[in-house]
Motif scaffolding. Structure first.
Motif, PDB file in Angstrom:
ATOM      1  N   GLU A  21       6.179   3.528  -2.117  1.00 15.77           N
ATOM      2  CA  GLU A  21       6.488   3.420  -0.602  1.00 15.77           C
ATOM      3  C   GLU A  21       5.623   2.249  -0.079  1.00 15.77           C
ATOM      4  O   GLU A  21       6.131   1.505   0.562  1.00 15.77           O
ATOM      5  CB  GLU A  21       6.426   4.681  -0.194  1.00 15.77           C
ATOM      6  N   VAL A  22       4.096   2.371  -0.257  1.00 17.55           N
ATOM      7  CA  VAL A  22       3.340   1.379   0.287  1.00 17.55           C
ATOM      8  C   VAL A  22       3.683   0.116   0.023  1.00 17.55           C
ATOM      9  O   VAL A  22       3.657  -0.973   0.533  1.00 17.55           O
ATOM     10  CB  VAL A  22       1.873   1.655   0.057  1.00 17.55           C
ATOM     11  N   VAL A  30      -0.242   6.113   6.371  1.00 17.40           N
ATOM     12  CA  VAL A  30       0.852   6.731   6.194  1.00 17.40           C
ATOM     13  C   VAL A  30       1.437   7.091   7.576  1.00 17.40           C
ATOM     14  O   VAL A  30       1.080   8.049   8.155  1.00 17.40           O
ATOM     15  CB  VAL A  30       0.579   8.099   5.333  1.00 17.40           C
ATOM     16  N   THR A  78       7.046   6.658   6.042  1.00 16.69           N
ATOM     17  CA  THR A  78       6.473   7.005   4.732  1.00 16.69           C
ATOM     18  C   THR A  78       6.040   8.350   4.278  1.00 16.69           C
ATOM     19  O   THR A  78       6.133   8.917   3.208  1.00 16.69           O
ATOM     20  CB  THR A  78       5.056   6.290   4.502  1.00 16.69           C
ATOM     21  N   GLN A 119       7.037  -2.001   1.344  1.00 16.62           N
ATOM     22  CA  GLN A 119       7.028  -2.283   2.694  1.00 16.62           C
ATOM     23  C   GLN A 119       7.073  -3.689   2.866  1.00 16.62           C
ATOM     24  O   GLN A 119       6.152  -4.350   2.469  1.00 16.62           O
ATOM     25  CB  GLN A 119       5.680  -1.765   3.541  1.00 16.62           C
TER      26      GLN A 119
END
Length: 307
Positions: free
Chosen positions: A47-48, A129, A133, A51
């Motif tokens: 997820e990070v 987060v 996220t 981005q």
């Protein structure tokens, strides 16, 4: 029609609306490696990295990162400079994200005894987060999230159910649609829908979009959306509607003129702007191309594919 809070009413057959994208997703979807795991650390890394980074670049970087630091304990023990250097070497952008990920791993180890929080609120306490996220990790790792609402999901809801361009309205509709306790498969399905079938230039028929039956944009030909201010050249064109006619006739031996009109366009009206005259023009083009046969006149007109 809208509800008292300004969001549109959803179709009456809501269970069918919910089942359709899940069945479509489970039958076939892009096979990203993080979709094959329920490990919250591996999902957080994906997820990070995702981005503002193209997914084709994320896939190899994700694998390399986990080879280097396979657990939160390994990442927390790493030199932060090495983590940032990895981020830069893999062109993942915004090196602060690498710092935050390193810090979050330390929080999991030091504050949570190596176990991730399992709900969005707890996950939001980790460094870097944010709400989106946190909800994604809660959904995909623990099946314990809320409905995801990102740019792609907004586009899908705006087109499919004529949701106004309002964050509260998107949140309400997304929450109503998601089946209770099924955030993992639902959020994967609707995000896949936005990524594969309902992009800025949609591929409704090519991708077999499961919401065509209910979709306002598909029926009207208006595929604008909050992030698509100008109508794509193909969408709403005569060429697009001719394609719909051929596909529909491929599913039936014969169909009446007005039935055909209503099936390909929600605002079809026999005597209206998009009515019989408009439809006959499309059919004339297709007949000239040797694709269809039109028989009869007036209310008795029928259409079939030419054998």
């Amino acid at each position: 029609m809208t509800d008292a809070e300004g969001a549109p009413e959803l179709p009456a057959d809501i269970d069918a609306v919910r089942d359709a994208p899940v069945d479509w997703y489970e039958a076939d979807h892009r096979d990203f490696p993080w979709r094959r795991t329920e490990d919250p650390y591996e999902i957080l890394v994906s997820e990070v990295m995702s981005q503002q980074t193209q997914l084709d670049r994320v896939v190899p970087a994700w694998g390399d990162f986990l080879d280097e630091w396979p657990t939160t304990a390994a990442l927390a023990a790493a030199d932060r400079a090495d983590v940032v250097a990895f981020w830069s070497d893999h062109s993942l952008g915004y090196n602060n994200r690498a710092k935050y990920l390193h810090e979050a791993a330390g929080q999991v180890e030091d504050d949570h005894d190596g176990a991730f929080p399992e709900d969005p609120d707890g996950l939001s306490e980790l460094m870097g987060v944010g709400p989106y996220t946190a909800n994604a990790v809660a959904s995909f790792a623990f099946d314990n999230g809320d409905a995801v609402v990102d740019t792609n999901v907004k586009r899908v809801l705006y087109r499919a159910f004529d949701v106004p361009d309002d964050d509260d309205a998107f949140e309400r509709v997304a929450s109503r649609l998601m089946p209770a306790g099924e955030s993992r498969v639902w959020n994967n399905a609707i995000m896949e829908l936005g990524g594969v079938a309902c992009g800025k230039s949609p591929s409704c028929d090519e991708a077999g979009c499961p919401w065509r039956e209910w979709c306002h944009a598909y029926q009207t030909g208006d595929f604008t959306a909050p992030d698509v201010p100008e109508q794509p050249s193909f969408e709403g064109s005569r060429r697009q509607f001719r394609g719909r006619i051929v596909r529909l006739l491929g599913e039936r031996d014969v169909i009446g003129l007005d039935t055909l009109g209503h099936r390909i366009r929600v605002d079809y009206s026999p005597d209206g702007e998009h009515g019989r005259e408009w439809l006959r023009g499309l059919l004339s083009d297709l007949a000239d191309d040797g694709l269809v046969e039109v028989e009869g006149s007036g209310d008795e007109t029928t259409v079939r594919l030419r054998g």
